[in-house]
Design an enzyme around this catalytic site. Structure first.
Site: not given
Length: 906
Positions: A315, A624, A628
């Site tokens: 990410d 997070d 996910d």
């Protein structure tokens, strides 16, 4: 630690509940209740009794083999051997039992590091507390991704669905409304809610169910399967070789007792009794070292898998960046406002035309209302409570003139991944207005104008307002700013009433909006990220940024941290909307370094992981969010955020970053590689010893007993459990070697061609050479000649002592040689592994005991050798080190290992 440390991103003030939210208990009442009812923790699972665990260590596959050998020794009239083998089984079982207990204690301590925080209302203020501190009557605030921390009665709920699969087995989320119950241990799949704690700890439904369930046996990990493969190979070889040479020994005329002794010796010599507990301890030590570098391993086998990682999908927000949001620019159709402030403080320098300030302030108030974050002052510093982005919106509103409490919405609609927006209803003087904030790509298409006379539907430049907004969006994103769009529209009284009573559909209301502006949020990159990216590339690991942000924003950040080259813009970014559905095509598109994927959905992250795995990669995937979980579980290593991640993500992950820092992943990879190398180190060490132990039996059998047996079964047992054990443990604690991140991942079996070549063609033969030379020279000095009668027992005992000494000293040198597979032992700092220095000191002391303490030496059938035997045995130290260095030099000169081909690791 402050109350805001480790606050989960999902744990924010639900806007839907802000209207009339209860003030909650005061701190004194909560403390008194906690004292009375105890902490909010489930009763600890009753561990297996110690005697059951010890019995398991005394009854596994290797142990059963040795028990059988012990019993047969008694039957054959060799009670000393029988007792010795039994003692070895017991000692090794105790050792394994103690190591397993130590590893379990280490894992328990690591689990305590995992943050388990929850947001509550105490005394009218929002606080983040440990879930263990909850008491009945506490008011808990929940948002998507949170674990329900106790049994709750829902006070209010907005689009709330719960994942209750762990309680009911039902895989689909279950909708819940105000007035219903939410069971502790379930997860918030979508929406948000406010609940009052009805039961904690042992009084919860989860505790009642847990008390009825049996302990589940986890599935075997790849490392477990690999170790079982090694164990079974060695066991089959040991038994087969023992049986074959038993027959050979009989055929060449040895009595059945001698043949049996030989078979037992061969089998015992090849059994690596301490292998499994040593592996477990090495993994536990690796996990502990990772925790000191802020990486929490949730299962020990993941330590080894990390070292094999070839592709990291990460990410952007909070991992590559600091997740310390600050609104630095507000674009409105009436002009731009610039802000320069510190952190989340409510004051800042504001620049902008007067015509833009009022629309910007109004926009900030609406964006804050459609948020769930907050800010608080702690020791003179303003910090985020909940989502840092929404805390930045609170700070923006206050910096532009908003109040401390902010406007209180009368209704709201929670964020979800499909809409990618969030909204709230504000009422002023009887008029209700819906305020919506969200990703520009989803919000601009719902707008019909920008509120200016020219930008109104049917205005002079109808449609040009959108071009102006997109131009402003591109300008903000090109500077690496995260951009939020804010829009609103007035509601009819009936619409407002439906929204307040929970009857309205967010999708229907969030149409025909008026664009109020764009907010540019700055989230600076982490200082260590650029260096970590260089380290990853040096280590042969490919990188991809997988983000939900705008392509231009993603490209700007990727350029700043060095993920993509300078001068490359949004053209270097793959938009999530254009990703192919075919996994083969997707894998071919992504299988390169420096990939940036923008506007990606959680479902697409799952496809990315599978596509790269299909091309042979070992994939680490960060996440997070509440959605996910599938991608984290599908990846070889799922990585969740400890501070900002949701409970759902952490529950699905193998590795939790306690500091949310990308650089920590690289540190964990380094330790994972070190642990993998350590397992190979002590496997090499064990097997080399097996070569030296087996050879005397082969020579004895092939000579039909005319060449005396250099070492006996009891000596082998004392070598394995006595002198070899401590250096093997020390090798399992070796720290990462220099340059471990300067080479590609090793993707092969633990016991492969290169390891076997080093054992059977390099280290093992050298030890055998000095072992048999020392033995033969002492026999020669005692008057024995090949082909003659067997020498006197005292001569054989002294010669056997020389052979035993040569093996021990050879293994002492081997321990240092095994510290590295590429450099001579003397090139490493001697104090680099203090445990190894202590281990070889213990090994030397035990050698002296076994040689010079009369009863022990007599039991082993050996005696102190003469000076010549000592000298030859001592030469094993430089001999092993020199030949090992020569082998490494040849490998370096040839540019390839003189080994069998490397086998794939997966």
């Amino acid at each position: 630690m402050s109350a805001t440390d480790h606050a989960p991103a999902g744990s924010r003030r639900p806007h839907s509940a802000a209207h009339g939210i209860p003030a909650g208990l005061d701190e004194a009442a909560a403390a008194a209740l906690r004292e009375r009812v105890g902490p909010n923790v489930l009763p600890r699972e009753r561990p297996r009794p110690w005697w059951v665990r010890l019995g398991a260590e005394l009854g596994h596959f290797f142990a059963l083999m040795l028990w059988a050998a012990s019993i047969l020794s008694f039957v054959a009239g060799m009670p000393e051997l029988g007792w010795a083998i039994a003692a070895v089984v017991v000692v090794n079982g105790l050792f394994a039992f103690l190591q397993e207990a130590r590893a379990e204690r280490a894992s328990a301590k690591l689990r305590e590091l995992l943050p388990n925080r929850v947001q509550v209302r105490r005394g009218g203020h929002t606080r983040v507390v440990d879930a263990a501190d909850l008491v009945p009557g506490d008011i808990v605030l929940l948002a998507a991704g949170d674990r329900v921390p106790a049994d709750l009665d829902l006070v209010s709920a907005s689009s709330l669905t719960l994942d209750e699969s762990m309680l009911t087995g039902e895989s689909l989320p279950v909708p819940r409304e105000a007035g219903e119950a939410a069971a502790g241990g379930t997860f918030v799949a979508a929406g948000d809610a406010v609940g009052r704690v009805s039961a904690t700890g042992a009084a919860t439904k989860l505790a009642a169910i847990a008390s009825l369930t049996t302990r589940a046996v986890p599935p075997a990990s790849p490392l477990d399967l690999e170790l079982r493969r090694i164990v079974r190979i060695i066991a089959i070889v040991a038994v087969t070789v023992g049986a074959v040479f038993f027959v050979i020994s009989l055929l060449i005329g040895n009595p059945i007792t001698g043949a049996f002794l030989f078979a037992i010796g061969v089998t015992v010599a090849l059994v690596p009794e301490g292998l499994l507990p040593t592996v477990t301890l090495s993994l536990a030590m690796g996990a502990q070292r990772m925790s000191r570098r802020h990486a929490l391993v949730r299962n020990l086998e993941a330590v080894e898998t990390l070292g094999s990682t070839t592709f990291i999908c990460t990410d952007k927000t909070g991992t590559l960046t600091q997740n310390r949001m600050s609104a630095v620019e507000v674009w409105t159709p009436h002009g731009t406002v610039l802000l320069e402030g510190t952190g989340y403080a409510p004051t800042a320098a504001v620049e902008g035309a007067d015509a833009a300030r009022s629309p910007a302030a109004r926009l900030a108030t609406g964006a804050r209302a459609a948020s769930q974050g907050d800010v608080e002052e702690h020791d003179g510093e303003w910090r985020a409570v909940g989502d840092p982005m929404e805390a930045a919106l609170v700070a923006l509103d206050r910096r532009l003139g908003g109040t401390e409490a902010g406007a209180v919405p009368t209704a709201g609609f929670a964020f979800d991944e499909e809409r990618k927006r969030q909204s709230a209803v504000l009422a002023d003087a009887g008029a209700a207005e819906l305020w919506v904030k969200g990703a520009p790509e989803t919000l601009l298409g719902l707008c019909t104008g920008d509120g200016t006379e020219r930008g109104a539907p049917g205005g002079a430049d109808d449609g040009a307002w959108l071009a102006r907004a997109e131009e402003a969006l591109e300008a903000l994103a090109s500077r690496g700013l995260r951009v939020l769009a804010v829009a609103s529209r007035g509601l009819a009284p009936a619409e407002a009433a439906d929204a307040e009573q929970g009857r309205a559909d967010a999708v229907v209301l969030e149409e025909r909006l008026v664009l109020r502006g764009l907010i540019g949020l700055h989230d600076p990159p982490r200082p260590a990220v650029a260096g970590a990216i260089r380290q990853a590339r040096d280590a042969g690991i490919r990188l991809a940024m997988v983000t939900g942000d705008h392509p231009t924003t993603a490209a700007a950040i990727a350029r700043e941290i060095g993920l993509i080259g300078p001068g490359r813009g949004a053209d270097a970014v793959i938009d999530g909307g254009s990703l192919p559905e075919d996994l083969q095509v997707l894998g071919a598109l992504l299988d390169r370094d420096g990939v940036v994927i923008s506007r990606v959905s959680p479902e697409q992250k799952l496809d990315v992981a599978r596509a790269l795995q299909a091309r042979g990669h070992v994939v680490a995937m960060t996440g997070d969010g509440v959605n996910d979980g599938p991608a984290l579980e599908a990846a070889d290593i799922g990585v969740a955020m400890g501070r900002s991640g949701t409970d759902v993500a952490r529950n699905a992950a193998d590795l939790v970053l306690l500091d949310d820092d990308f650089a920590t992943i690289i540190a964990a990879v380094e330790q994972g590689r070190a642990t993998y190398a350590n397992i190979r180190r002590f496997l090499t060490y064990h097997l080399t010893d097996n070569v030296a132990e087996l050879t005397p039996f082969i020579v004895w059998a092939l000579s039909a007993g005319h060449f005396p047996l250099a070492i006996g079964v009891l000596q082998i047992l004392f070598l394995d459990i006595g002198t070899d054990l401590f250096p093997a443990l020390a090798l399992g604690s070796e720290r990462p070697s220099e340059g471990v991140l300067k080479r590609p991942p090793e993707r092969r079996h633990l016991m492969d061609g290169s390891l076997l070549f080093r054992v059977f063609a390099v280290l093992g033969p050298v030890e055998v050479l000095f072992e048999m030379a020392a033995f033969t020279v002492v026999l020669w000095l005692g008057g024995w000649r090949p082909g003659g009668d067997l020498p006197a027992p005292d001569v054989v005992a002294a010669a056997s002592g020389a052979a035993f000494t040569a093996v021990v000293l050879g293994q002492l040198a081997n321990a240092f040689a095994c510290r590295t597979a590429s450099r001579p032992a003397w090139r490493l700092p001697w104090a680099g592994n203090p445990l190894l220095l202590w281990a070889v000191a213990v090994e030397g002391a035990l050698l002296a005991v076994f040689l010079f303490v009369g009863p022990i030496a007599q039991l082993l059938g050996q005696a102190p050798p003469p000076l010549a035997g000592f000298i030859l045995a001592a030469l094993a130290i430089p001999g092993v080190l020199a030949v090992d260095a020569l082998h490494k030099w040849f490998r370096h000169r040839l540019g390839r290992g003189l080994t069998h081909p490397v086998l794939p690791h997966h």
